[in-house]
Design a protein around this motif. Structure first.
Motif, PDB file in Angstrom:
ATOM      1  N   SER A 176       0.673  -1.252  -0.049  1.00  0.00           N
ATOM      2  CA  SER A 176      -0.048   0.099  -0.019  1.00  0.00           C
ATOM      3  C   SER A 176       0.883   1.076  -0.042  1.00  0.00           C
ATOM      4  O   SER A 176       1.958   1.129   0.556  1.00  0.00           O
ATOM      5  CB  SER A 176      -0.888  -0.016   1.142  1.00  0.00           C
ATOM      6  N   ILE A 178      -2.470  -1.468  -3.272  1.00  0.00           N
ATOM      7  CA  ILE A 178      -1.666  -1.455  -4.624  1.00  0.00           C
ATOM      8  C   ILE A 178      -1.717  -2.942  -4.843  1.00  0.00           C
ATOM      9  O   ILE A 178      -1.344  -3.755  -4.299  1.00  0.00           O
ATOM     10  CB  ILE A 178      -0.267  -0.918  -4.594  1.00  0.00           C
ATOM     11  N   THR A 179      -2.500  -3.367  -6.018  1.00  0.00           N
ATOM     12  CA  THR A 179      -2.275  -4.577  -6.423  1.00  0.00           C
ATOM     13  C   THR A 179      -1.060  -4.841  -7.406  1.00  0.00           C
ATOM     14  O   THR A 179      -1.166  -4.380  -8.559  1.00  0.00           O
ATOM     15  CB  THR A 179      -3.579  -4.953  -7.148  1.00  0.00           C
ATOM     16  N   LEU A 180      -0.349  -5.879  -7.289  1.00  0.00           N
ATOM     17  CA  LEU A 180       0.686  -5.907  -8.067  1.00  0.00           C
ATOM     18  C   LEU A 180       0.698  -7.548  -8.585  1.00  0.00           C
ATOM     19  O   LEU A 180       0.315  -8.304  -7.935  1.00  0.00           O
ATOM     20  CB  LEU A 180       2.056  -5.762  -7.174  1.00  0.00           C
ATOM     21  N   THR A 181       1.404  -8.005  -9.722  1.00  0.00           N
ATOM     22  CA  THR A 181       1.605  -9.053 -10.237  1.00  0.00           C
ATOM     23  C   THR A 181       2.624  -9.690  -9.405  1.00  0.00           C
ATOM     24  O   THR A 181       3.364  -9.180  -8.759  1.00  0.00           O
ATOM     25  CB  THR A 181       2.051  -9.195 -11.529  1.00  0.00           C
ATOM     26  N   GLU A 225       5.833  -8.110 -10.122  1.00  0.00           N
ATOM     27  CA  GLU A 225       5.975  -6.787  -9.892  1.00  0.00           C
ATOM     28  C   GLU A 225       6.315  -6.787  -8.239  1.00  0.00           C
ATOM     29  O   GLU A 225       7.284  -6.113  -7.715  1.00  0.00           O
ATOM     30  CB  GLU A 225       4.644  -5.984 -10.098  1.00  0.00           C
ATOM     31  N   GLN A 231       5.805  -0.709 -15.453  1.00  0.00           N
ATOM     32  CA  GLN A 231       4.214  -0.798 -14.823  1.00  0.00           C
ATOM     33  C   GLN A 231       4.307  -0.725 -13.450  1.00  0.00           C
ATOM     34  O   GLN A 231       3.293  -0.152 -12.939  1.00  0.00           O
ATOM     35  CB  GLN A 231       3.929  -2.391 -15.148  1.00  0.00           C
ATOM     36  N   LEU A 232       5.335  -0.993 -12.643  1.00  0.00           N
ATOM     37  CA  LEU A 232       5.498  -0.818 -11.173  1.00  0.00           C
ATOM     38  C   LEU A 232       5.542   0.437 -10.780  1.00  0.00           C
ATOM     39  O   LEU A 232       4.812   1.149 -10.115  1.00  0.00           O
ATOM     40  CB  LEU A 232       6.760  -1.532 -10.445  1.00  0.00           C
ATOM     41  N   LYS A 256       4.111   2.941 -12.499  1.00  0.00           N
ATOM     42  CA  LYS A 256       2.597   3.509 -12.587  1.00  0.00           C
ATOM     43  C   LYS A 256       1.717   3.192 -11.387  1.00  0.00           C
ATOM     44  O   LYS A 256       1.038   3.870 -11.006  1.00  0.00           O
ATOM     45  CB  LYS A 256       2.144   2.873 -13.811  1.00  0.00           C
ATOM     46  N   LYS A 257       1.817   1.945 -10.936  1.00  0.00           N
ATOM     47  CA  LYS A 257       1.362   1.540  -9.751  1.00  0.00           C
ATOM     48  C   LYS A 257       1.713   2.236  -8.524  1.00  0.00           C
ATOM     49  O   LYS A 257       0.701   2.625  -7.502  1.00  0.00           O
ATOM     50  CB  LYS A 257       1.350   0.198  -9.622  1.00  0.00           C
ATOM     51  N   ILE A 258       2.965   2.602  -8.166  1.00  0.00           N
ATOM     52  CA  ILE A 258       3.401   2.949  -6.943  1.00  0.00           C
ATOM     53  C   ILE A 258       3.384   4.434  -6.778  1.00  0.00           C
ATOM     54  O   ILE A 258       3.626   5.216  -5.788  1.00  0.00           O
ATOM     55  CB  ILE A 258       4.576   2.187  -6.323  1.00  0.00           C
ATOM     56  N   ARG A 288       1.794   6.781  -9.579  1.00  0.00           N
ATOM     57  CA  ARG A 288       0.842   7.501 -10.253  1.00  0.00           C
ATOM     58  C   ARG A 288      -0.104   8.042  -9.199  1.00  0.00           C
ATOM     59  O   ARG A 288      -0.564   7.314  -8.168  1.00  0.00           O
ATOM     60  CB  ARG A 288       0.057   6.996 -11.273  1.00  0.00           C
TER      61      ARG A 288
END
Length: 227
Positions: A142, A148-151, A154, A196-197, A199-201, A203
């Motif tokens: 989070s 935050i949802t990660l693969t 990721e 991609q990581l 963008k998630k953490i 943005r």
């Protein structure tokens, strides 16, 4: 977490490798004791999963050899030998756990998480870099209280960056820690996953954390705080 699976049951090995990779682990396999010892000597594994009944030798002998070579990675025994004497011998030789075959993948994953917690210690159960949080026990991430949802990949990438927060990690270092040994180092997969990581953490937040150091690698700005 980088795992080595030493077992001559090829069908089982491939099934476990697939399941473990889907759970976010990097997994190399060896179908013989010799191949396993060779990989263990150079692979930097954080956990070795070891069968006892191997062609021409036993897992007990493999475990003795690992320790004689100074390879101190934790070893979890996976075996159809289920008598108490086998369990006792394996644990006395230094194995951290003994899982009897047959077993469900979910049980193996739970045992691996237990090893992870014991390696880091309970005080390292939650990592923080700024307002970014990673709970190692639940594998939840989070930032600023926002989940935050990660693969799985990721998550592994972020785990390495948080572990070395403030330090620049090269593409080669991240490849070694996060991707399998047969990974094509000339591809741009690392760059894609970092993008991609990021963008998630980052943005939607005023202060970006994931920094590209041109020509060198990547860094998570800040310092690691643990509790």
């Amino acid at each position: 977490m980088k795992l080595l699976l030493i077992d001559d049951e090829e069908k089982l090995v491939l099934h476990l490798q697939k399941g473990l990779r889907q759970a976010g682990y990097s997994v190399d396999i060896a179908l013989s004791a010799a191949a396993g010892l060779e990989l263990a000597a150079v692979g930097g594994y954080e956990l070795i999963l070891l069968d006892l009944m191997l062609p021409g030798t036993t897992g007990f002998d493999v475990l003795r050899t690992l320790r004689a070579f100074g390879i101190d990675a934790p070893v979890m025994i996976l075996s159809a030998l289920n008598q108490s004497k086998h369990v006792v011998e394996g644990l006395d030789l230094g194995a951290v756990d003994y899982l009897r075959k047959p077993f469900e993948l979910d049980e193996l994953l739970a045992r691996i998480r237990t090893v992870q917690r014991s390696q880091t210690g309970s005080r390292l159960a939650v990592w923080r870099v700024g307002d970014l949080t990673m709970d190692l026990a639940s594998r939840q991430v989070s930032r600023g209280g926002k989940s935050i949802t990660l693969t799985p990949r990721e998550y592994q990438l972020l785990e390495q960056l948080m572990r070395q927060a403030g330090r620049v990690l090269s593409k080669a270092q991240l490849t070694e820690k996060v991707w399998e040994s047969d990974f094509d180092r000339g591809s741009n997969v690392v760059e894609v996953h970092v993008h991609q990581l990021r963008k998630k953490i980052d943005r939607g937040f005023a202060t970006p954390l994931l920094e590209t150091v041109v020509g060198v690698g990547y860094r998570l700005k800040g310092s690691l705080d643990v509790k």
